[in-house]
Design a protein around this motif. Structure first.
Motif, PDB file in Angstrom:
ATOM      1  N   CYS A  33      -1.901 -11.681   3.659  1.00 21.37           N
ATOM      2  CA  CYS A  33      -1.866 -11.031   4.961  1.00 21.37           C
ATOM      3  C   CYS A  33      -0.594 -11.433   5.701  1.00 21.37           C
ATOM      4  CB  CYS A  33      -3.101 -11.430   5.768  1.00 21.37           C
ATOM      5  SG  CYS A  33      -3.175 -10.747   7.436  1.00 21.37           S
ATOM      6  N   VAL A  34       0.035 -10.468   6.328  1.00 20.23           N
ATOM      7  CA  VAL A  34       1.184 -10.714   7.194  1.00 20.23           C
ATOM      8  C   VAL A  34       0.703 -10.626   8.639  1.00 20.23           C
ATOM      9  CG1 VAL A  34       3.419  -9.858   7.967  1.00 20.23           C
ATOM     10  CG2 VAL A  34       2.835  -9.808   5.528  1.00 20.23           C
ATOM     11  N   THR A  35       0.985 -11.668   9.426  1.00 17.79           N
ATOM     12  CA  THR A  35       0.581 -11.709  10.841  1.00 17.79           C
ATOM     13  C   THR A  35       1.819 -11.784  11.716  1.00 17.79           C
ATOM     14  OG1 THR A  35      -1.461 -12.873  10.254  1.00 17.79           O
ATOM     15  CG2 THR A  35      -0.800 -12.916  12.564  1.00 17.79           C
ATOM     16  N   LEU A  36       2.019 -10.746  12.506  1.00 18.83           N
ATOM     17  CA  LEU A  36       3.132 -10.710  13.460  1.00 18.83           C
ATOM     18  C   LEU A  36       2.605 -10.965  14.869  1.00 18.83           C
ATOM     19  CD1 LEU A  36       5.274  -7.613  12.406  1.00 18.83           C
ATOM     20  CD2 LEU A  36       5.964  -9.999  12.313  1.00 18.83           C
ATOM     21  N   LYS A  37       3.309 -11.818  15.598  1.00 18.29           N
ATOM     22  CA  LYS A  37       2.944 -12.105  16.982  1.00 18.29           C
ATOM     23  C   LYS A  37       4.165 -11.859  17.862  1.00 18.29           C
ATOM     24  CE  LYS A  37      -0.361 -15.702  15.627  1.00 18.29           C
ATOM     25  NZ  LYS A  37      -0.737 -17.133  15.748  1.00 18.29           N
ATOM     26  N   SER A  38       3.987 -11.045  18.913  1.00 17.52           N
ATOM     27  CA  SER A  38       5.090 -10.731  19.816  1.00 17.52           C
ATOM     28  C   SER A  38       4.618 -10.890  21.257  1.00 17.52           C
ATOM     29  CB  SER A  38       5.587  -9.299  19.571  1.00 17.52           C
ATOM     30  OG  SER A  38       6.627  -8.976  20.466  1.00 17.52           O
ATOM     31  N   LEU A  50      10.097   2.980  16.429  1.00 19.42           N
ATOM     32  CA  LEU A  50       8.676   2.699  16.590  1.00 19.42           C
ATOM     33  C   LEU A  50       8.524   1.462  17.451  1.00 19.42           C
ATOM     34  CD1 LEU A  50       7.585   3.243  12.876  1.00 19.42           C
ATOM     35  CD2 LEU A  50       7.573   4.907  14.740  1.00 19.42           C
ATOM     36  N   THR A  51       7.420   1.362  18.146  1.00 14.48           N
ATOM     37  CA  THR A  51       7.194   0.210  19.029  1.00 14.48           C
ATOM     38  C   THR A  51       6.077  -0.662  18.489  1.00 14.48           C
ATOM     39  OG1 THR A  51       5.659   1.495  20.382  1.00 14.48           O
ATOM     40  CG2 THR A  51       7.974   1.446  21.057  1.00 14.48           C
ATOM     41  N   ILE A  52       6.316  -1.950  18.597  1.00 16.75           N
ATOM     42  CA  ILE A  52       5.273  -2.939  18.304  1.00 16.75           C
ATOM     43  C   ILE A  52       4.818  -3.486  19.649  1.00 16.75           C
ATOM     44  CG2 ILE A  52       4.732  -5.086  17.111  1.00 16.75           C
ATOM     45  CD1 ILE A  52       7.082  -4.590  15.266  1.00 16.75           C
ATOM     46  N   SER A  53       3.590  -3.258  19.977  1.00 16.81           N
ATOM     47  CA  SER A  53       3.088  -3.718  21.276  1.00 16.81           C
ATOM     48  C   SER A  53       2.950  -5.227  21.293  1.00 16.81           C
ATOM     49  CB  SER A  53       1.729  -3.068  21.568  1.00 16.81           C
ATOM     50  OG  SER A  53       0.794  -3.408  20.564  1.00 16.81           O
ATOM     51  N   ALA A  54       2.917  -5.792  22.458  1.00 19.28           N
ATOM     52  CA  ALA A  54       2.719  -7.232  22.589  1.00 19.28           C
ATOM     53  C   ALA A  54       1.338  -7.608  22.060  1.00 19.28           C
ATOM     54  CB  ALA A  54       2.858  -7.638  24.048  1.00 19.28           C
ATOM     55  N   GLY A  55       1.284  -8.753  21.379  1.00 24.66           N
ATOM     56  CA  GLY A  55       0.009  -9.208  20.833  1.00 24.66           C
ATOM     57  C   GLY A  55       0.129  -9.586  19.368  1.00 24.66           C
ATOM     58  N   VAL A  56      -0.999  -9.569  18.680  1.00 27.51           N
ATOM     59  CA  VAL A  56      -1.071  -9.993  17.278  1.00 27.51           C
ATOM     60  C   VAL A  56      -1.336  -8.768  16.414  1.00 27.51           C
ATOM     61  CG1 VAL A  56      -2.276 -11.448  15.604  1.00 27.51           C
ATOM     62  CG2 VAL A  56      -1.944 -12.261  17.957  1.00 27.51           C
ATOM     63  N   HIS A  57      -0.562  -8.624  15.335  1.00 24.20           N
ATOM     64  CA  HIS A  57      -0.698  -7.495  14.413  1.00 24.20           C
ATOM     65  C   HIS A  57      -0.823  -8.047  12.996  1.00 24.20           C
ATOM     66  CE1 HIS A  57       0.653  -4.763  17.655  1.00 24.20           C
ATOM     67  NE2 HIS A  57       1.447  -5.786  17.980  1.00 24.20           N
ATOM     68  N   THR A  58      -1.780  -7.552  12.233  1.00 24.40           N
ATOM     69  CA  THR A  58      -1.997  -8.032  10.871  1.00 24.40           C
ATOM     70  C   THR A  58      -1.863  -6.881   9.885  1.00 24.40           C
ATOM     71  OG1 THR A  58      -4.389  -7.720  11.039  1.00 24.40           O
ATOM     72  CG2 THR A  58      -3.519  -9.896  11.608  1.00 24.40           C
ATOM     73  N   TYR A  59      -1.307  -7.197   8.693  1.00 22.18           N
ATOM     74  CA  TYR A  59      -1.117  -6.215   7.629  1.00 22.18           C
ATOM     75  C   TYR A  59      -1.474  -6.886   6.306  1.00 22.18           C
ATOM     76  CZ  TYR A  59       1.941  -4.413  11.338  1.00 22.18           C
ATOM     77  OH  TYR A  59       2.451  -3.992  12.544  1.00 22.18           O
ATOM     78  N   ASN A  60      -2.298  -6.236   5.506  1.00 21.64           N
ATOM     79  CA  ASN A  60      -2.672  -6.758   4.194  1.00 21.64           C
ATOM     80  C   ASN A  60      -1.695  -6.262   3.128  1.00 21.64           C
ATOM     81  OD1 ASN A  60      -5.010  -8.060   5.212  1.00 21.64           O
ATOM     82  ND2 ASN A  60      -6.155  -6.145   5.091  1.00 21.64           N
ATOM     83  N   PHE A  61      -1.546  -7.044   2.063  1.00 26.81           N
ATOM     84  CA  PHE A  61      -0.661  -6.643   0.968  1.00 26.81           C
ATOM     85  C   PHE A  61      -1.209  -7.174  -0.351  1.00 26.81           C
ATOM     86  CE2 PHE A  61       0.886 -10.842   2.170  1.00 26.81           C
ATOM     87  CZ  PHE A  61       1.122 -11.459   0.952  1.00 26.81           C
ATOM     88  N   ALA A  62      -0.740  -6.610  -1.455  1.00 25.64           N
ATOM     89  CA  ALA A  62      -1.097  -7.061  -2.808  1.00 25.64           C
ATOM     90  C   ALA A  62       0.030  -6.684  -3.752  1.00 25.64           C
ATOM     91  CB  ALA A  62      -2.412  -6.441  -3.263  1.00 25.64           C
ATOM     92  N   CYS A  63       0.272  -7.541  -4.737  1.00 28.73           N
ATOM     93  CA  CYS A  63       1.339  -7.313  -5.710  1.00 28.73           C
ATOM     94  C   CYS A  63       0.948  -7.973  -7.031  1.00 28.73           C
ATOM     95  CB  CYS A  63       2.666  -7.872  -5.206  1.00 28.73           C
ATOM     96  SG  CYS A  63       4.025  -7.763  -6.384  1.00 28.73           S
ATOM     97  N   GLN A  64       1.093  -7.252  -8.118  1.00 29.12           N
ATOM     98  CA  GLN A  64       0.770  -7.782  -9.446  1.00 29.12           C
ATOM     99  C   GLN A  64       1.987  -8.494 -10.036  1.00 29.12           C
ATOM    100  OE1 GLN A  64      -2.383  -7.048 -11.431  1.00 29.12           O
ATOM    101  NE2 GLN A  64      -1.514  -8.958 -12.219  1.00 29.12           N
TER     102      GLN A  64
END
Length: 412
Positions: A26-31, A86-100
């Protein structure tokens, strides 16, 4: 404006994976404020590079090489083709990922003249300003199970040698050394029981025995083609003296520390091998006799009495590096890879799963050395498995049954 980025891996705080496994997280961005971007991109790459220079008379020549094993790009938001902001709003944003991971990945390594490196990098793409990069390194290990590499690793190893020494106009009688190992394959955490038999028929004493486990790293360059070898002593031990005209046998344990596994075939730029070295010092002559014996360091130990080691499942596809590849070549696609179990360790409860430690004998790498605007930690060191398990029993030979005695005769 403050933006932080964290990359976490599912059920894997130590960020250690085996080749063939699925890397997910998981990638967690905080702005703290609204932020404009063209896209948010996640790259997961694996590669090896070598670089060094050598001075030849009045000129300095640079040697370099690169080889790629993995290249995965995922857009978490937007894309490079998108021209809108594109805008990233203030707060916490999470994104899931997977790679073989490809099955034939070489093990992570950081060395003086090159590295085998795997990184996950999140980039905030902003063509109108500059890109922001957040890089996290992770460890990939070749699944080197000593039980299935080659049958020779399970067999006892033996070597012997003779040497005469010059003493003025005369030569001494031969000094004979025998080395005995119960097996040729080991894992970090084990002790190698080295049985050394010294048959000293010379007129001078052997003052000391020195034992070393040596890691040999060969680096290759592509432009131009060249190679060099780095020699690192990862473990040391000492043995007692041997009087003149006498024979002595001793078994000395040599600890295998956390260290990269043997790797001779998967990487075309960096090869890692190990050898045992035993040196008999004769100070009165300022000479010595040195014997060497190759050993293999794996990631999964040989089965010992009463312990069953489960063989990992075979895979139907693997990655094979082209012999001639340039940086523009497309990476091969790996398909139909069976799931690799998370516990790639002995199945018996007698041997707990390994701990993972950083090697004390290799360097820490700068995983952001190619980035102009990088955030977060720069240094990274791979982790290697280290076991808490019994070491094999030493080899007993007709000579090694005697602690020491005076020579009556000497036969080669």
């Amino acid at each position: 404006m403050v933006v932080t980025c964290e990359i976490s891996f599912d059920n894997n705080k130590q960020r250690v994976f085996y080749a063939g496994q699925l890397v997910s997280g998981c990638v967690t961005l905080k702005s703290d404020k609204v932020k404009e971007v063209q896209a948010i991109q996640l790259k997961i790459v694996g590669y090896s590079v070598t670089k060094w220079s050598e001075r030849h008379r009045a000129t300095t020549k640079l040697y370099a090489g690169r080889e790629d094993y993995l290249s995965s790009v995922t857009y978490l938001l937007g894309s490079e083709q998108n021209t809108d902001r594109l805008t990233i709003s203030a707060g916490v944003h999470t994104y899931n990922f997977a790679c073989q991971l490809p099955y034939q990945c070489p093990s992570s390594f950081e060395g003086r003249y090159g590295c085998i490196r795997y990184i996950a990098k999140v980039e905030l793409l902003r063509p109108w300003k500059f890109h922001q990069a957040y890089t996290h390194g992770f460890t990939v290990l070749k699944m080197m199970d000593l039980n299935f590499e080659t049958p020779q690793l399970k067999l006892a190893a033996h070597s012997e040698g003779y040497r005469t020494f010059c003493c003025g106009p005369c030569k001494t009688e031969p000094l004979k050394m025998e080395l005995h190992l119960p097996q040729a394959g080991y894992v970090p955490g084990q002790r190698i029981p080295v049985t050394v038999v010294v048959i000293n028929n010379t007129g001078v004493a052997v003052s000391e025995l020195r034992l070393s486990l040596v890691m040999l790293i060969r680096y290759f360059s592509v432009t131009p083609e060249h190679s060099r070898v780095e020699r690192i002593v990862v473990s040391k031990a000492k043995g007692d003296s041997v009087l003149r005209q006498s024979t002595r046998s001793m078994t000395i344990d040599l600890l295998v520390p956390a260290t990269p596994p043997t790797c001779l075939s998967l990487c075309n730029l960096i090869q890692v091998a190990y050898q045992l070295e035993v040196e008999a010092l004769i100070k009165s002559l300022r000479e010595q006799q040195v014997m060497t014996m190759p050993v293999t360091i794996g990631t999964i130990p040989l089965a010992v009495a009463g312990v069953v080691v489960q063989q990992p499942p075979r895979r139907s596809a693997h990655y094979e590096a082209p012999s001639n590849r340039n940086s523009n070549d497309e990476l091969p696609i790996v398909t139909a890879i069976a799931n690799v179990p998370n516990q790639l360790t002995p199945s018996s409860a007698d041997i707990p799963p390994p701990a993972y430690e950083e090697s004390k004998y290799t360097v820490r790498g700068n995983i952001n050395e190619e980035e102009l605007h990088a955030f977060g930690a720069n240094e990274f060191a791979p982790l290697y498995p280290i076991y808490s398990m019994p070491s094999p029993k030493p080899v007993l030979t007709p000579n090694s049954r005697n602690i020491g005695y005076i020579n009556q005769t000497f036969e080669k």
